[in-house]
Scaffold this active site. Structure first.
Site, short mmCIF file in Angstrom:
data_model
loop_
_atom_site.label_atom_id
_atom_site.label_comp_id
_atom_site.label_asym_id
_atom_site.label_seq_id
_atom_site.Cartn_x
_atom_site.Cartn_y
_atom_site.Cartn_z
CE1 TYR A 154 25.77 -50.24 -29.77
CE2 TYR A 154 27.99 -50.51 -28.90
CZ TYR A 154 26.98 -49.69 -29.39
OH TYR A 154 27.19 -48.34 -29.51
CB SER A 173 30.54 -48.07 -31.10
OG SER A 173 30.97 -48.32 -29.77
N1 LIG Z 1 26.16 -43.38 -25.85
C1 LIG Z 1 27.33 -43.94 -26.06
O1 LIG Z 1 28.17 -44.10 -25.17
C2 LIG Z 1 27.69 -44.41 -27.46
C3 LIG Z 1 29.00 -44.84 -27.68
C4 LIG Z 1 29.37 -45.26 -28.94
C5 LIG Z 1 28.45 -45.24 -29.97
N2 LIG Z 1 27.18 -44.84 -29.75
C6 LIG Z 1 26.25 -44.85 -30.88
O2 LIG Z 1 25.70 -43.56 -31.06
C7 LIG Z 1 24.39 -43.66 -31.61
C8 LIG Z 1 23.41 -42.86 -30.75
O3 LIG Z 1 23.44 -43.40 -29.44
P1 LIG Z 1 22.80 -42.62 -28.19
O4 LIG Z 1 23.62 -42.98 -27.02
O5 LIG Z 1 22.58 -41.19 -28.53
O6 LIG Z 1 21.39 -43.38 -28.10
P2 LIG Z 1 19.98 -42.87 -27.51
O7 LIG Z 1 19.28 -44.10 -27.09
O8 LIG Z 1 20.19 -41.77 -26.52
O9 LIG Z 1 19.27 -42.24 -28.80
C9 LIG Z 1 18.97 -43.02 -29.93
C10 LIG Z 1 17.95 -42.32 -30.81
O10 LIG Z 1 17.66 -43.18 -31.92
C11 LIG Z 1 16.24 -43.29 -32.09
N3 LIG Z 1 15.90 -44.58 -32.67
C12 LIG Z 1 16.08 -45.80 -32.12
N4 LIG Z 1 15.59 -46.77 -32.94
C13 LIG Z 1 15.10 -46.14 -34.04
C14 LIG Z 1 14.45 -46.60 -35.22
N5 LIG Z 1 14.21 -47.89 -35.43
N6 LIG Z 1 14.07 -45.69 -36.14
C15 LIG Z 1 14.29 -44.35 -35.93
N7 LIG Z 1 14.89 -43.87 -34.82
C16 LIG Z 1 15.29 -44.75 -33.89
C17 LIG Z 1 15.70 -43.12 -30.68
O11 LIG Z 1 14.32 -42.75 -30.67
C18 LIG Z 1 16.61 -42.05 -30.11
O12 LIG Z 1 16.14 -40.74 -30.41
C19 LIG Z 1 24.08 -45.16 -31.68
O13 LIG Z 1 24.36 -45.66 -32.98
C20 LIG Z 1 25.05 -45.75 -30.68
O14 LIG Z 1 25.35 -47.10 -30.94
C21 LIG Z 1 26.76 -44.41 -28.50
#
Ligand SMILES: NC(=O)c1ccc[n+]([C@@H]2O[C@H](COP(=O)([O-])OP(=O)(O)OC[C@H]3O[C@@H](n4cnc5c(N)ncnc54)[C@H](O)[C@@H]3O)[C@@H](O)[C@H]2O)c1
Length: 255
Positions: free
Chosen positions: A160, A146
Site C-alpha cells: 500500500y 494517502s
Molecule cells: N480510509 C482511509 O483512512 C484512507 C486514507 C488515505 C487514503 N485513502 C484512499 O482513499 C480511497 C478510498 O478509500 P476508502 O477508505 O473510501 O475505501 P472503501 O473500501 O470504503 O471504498 C472503496 C470503493 O472503491 C470501490 N472499488 C474497489 N475496487 C474497485 C475496482 N477494481 N473497480 C471499481 N471500483 C472499485 C469499492 O467498491 C468501494 O466502493 C482509496 O484510494 C484509499 O487508498 C483512504
C-alpha cells in the site's frame, strides 16, 4: 473577480471511481453540492445506485458498474459516459484497496492486486479520459493518494505504501505531460479517515489508541473533511495549481 463564484461546478461533469461508499461517496456528494453532474464508476453497482440517489437533486447523476482494473470495462464505461455527457471535465481517481500483510508473507498475487487497483487502474482511467478532456478544452484530475505515499506507515502495508508513493509520482508526471492541454492534475493525501477500509483500526483490539498518539489532532478524519479540498481542486478557484499533493491528515505528516 467573484471568488465564491469560482468554486462553483455548475455545468461540469465529474467522474468518480469507487464513489459508491467511503471517501468516494463523500467526494461525490461535495462535487454534486457544488453543482456538478456526478458519474460514479464502481464494482459495487447496487451501492453506487443508492449513493446516486443521495446526491444533490439538481444534477444529472449516473452509476455505472465497472472493474477499473479491466481495460475493456474502463474503455466501455468511458465511451458510455462521453456519449451521454460529451465532456468529462473532472476526474477523481479514488478507488483503492489496502491489504495489511507482512512482506515476508505476502504472495505476488496480493502485491499485484494492490498495484492493479491503486496504480494501474489510475493509469488506465486517466489514459482513457485524457483525449476527451484534451479535445474539449481541458479539465481537472484529482488523484486520491494517502499520507502513506509520503511517510511509511508501519502496519504491515508495504504494498500500500509503495502504491501510494507511485500515485504521488504519477500525479506529478501527468501534471507535467498534460499542462499544455489545460489539464491540471493534483492529489489529495488523506490521513486516517473513518471508512470501511480502516474499520479494523476502530474495532476493540485494533491499534486505534496507538495510531491516535501519532496524530497531532488526536482524532481520525471524517470523510466529509475532504469535501472542501476536492471542490477547490476541481474548480477554477485552483486555476494556477497543478502537480501538488494536499495532505489532509490532522497533522500526521508535520514532522
Ligand atoms: N480510509 C482511509 O483512512 C484512507 C486514507 C488515505 C487514503 N485513502 C484512499 O482513499 C480511497 C478510498 O478509500 P476508502 O477508505 O473510501 O475505501 P472503501 O473500501 O470504503 O471504498 C472503496 C470503493 O472503491 C470501490 N472499488 C474497489 N475496487 C474497485 C475496482 N477494481 N473497480 C471499481 N471500483 C472499485 C469499492 O467498491 C468501494 O466502493 C482509496 O484510494 C484509499 O487508498 C483512504
Amino acid at each position: 473577480m467573484d471568488f465564491l463564484e469560482s468554486f462553483k461546478l455548475v455545468g461540469k461533469n465529474a467522474l468518480v471511481t469507487g464513489g459508491a461508499k467511503g471517501l468516494g461517496k463523500s467526494l461525490s456528494k461535495a462535487l454534486s453540492d457544488a453543482g456538478a453532474n456526478v458519474i460514479i464508476v464502481d464494482v459495487d453497482e447496487e451501492e453506487a445506485k443508492q449513493t446516486i440517489k443521495e446526491l444533490s437533486a439538481n444534477g444529472e447523476h449516473l452509476a455505472l458498474k465497472a472493474d477499473i482494473t479491466n481495460e475493456k470495462e474502463v474503455s466501455d464505461a468511458i465511451k458510455i459516459i462521453i456519449e451521454k455527457y460529451k465532456h468529462i471535465s473532472i476526474l477523481v481517481n479514488n478507488a483503492g484497496i489496502c491489504q495489511r500483510i507482512e512482506t515476508e508473507n505476502m504472495s505476488l498475487e496480493d502485491w499485484k492486486r494492490t498495484f492493479d487497483i491503486n496504480v494501474n487502474a489510475m493509469f488506465l482511467v486517466s489514459k482513457y479520459v485524457y483525449p476527451n478532456m484534451r479535445d474539449n478544452g481541458g479539465g481537472s484530475i484529482i488523484n486520491i493518494a494517502s499520507m502513506a505515499g509520503l511517510v511509511s506507515l508501519t502496519y504491515s502495508q508495504s504494498a500500500y505504501n509503495a502504491s501510494k508513493g507511485a500515485v504521488v509520482m504519477l500525479t506529478k508526471s501527468l501534471a507535467q505531460e498534460w499542462v499544455g492541454d489545460n489539464i491540471r492534475v493534483n492529489a489529495i493525501a488523506p490521513g486516517f479517515m473513518e471508512t470501511d477500509m480502516t474499520k479494523p483500526m476502530f474495532e476493540n483490539d485494533g491499534p486505534l489508541s496507538f495510531v491516535l498518539d501519532l496524530v497531532p489532532m488526536k482524532r481520525v478524519g471524517l470523510p466529509h473533511e475532504l469535501g472542501g479540498t476536492v471542490i477547490l481542486l476541481a474548480s477554477e478557484a485552483s486555476s494556477f495549481i497543478t502537480g501538488t499533493v494536499i495532505s489532509i491528515d490532522g497533522g500526521y505528516t508535520i514532522i
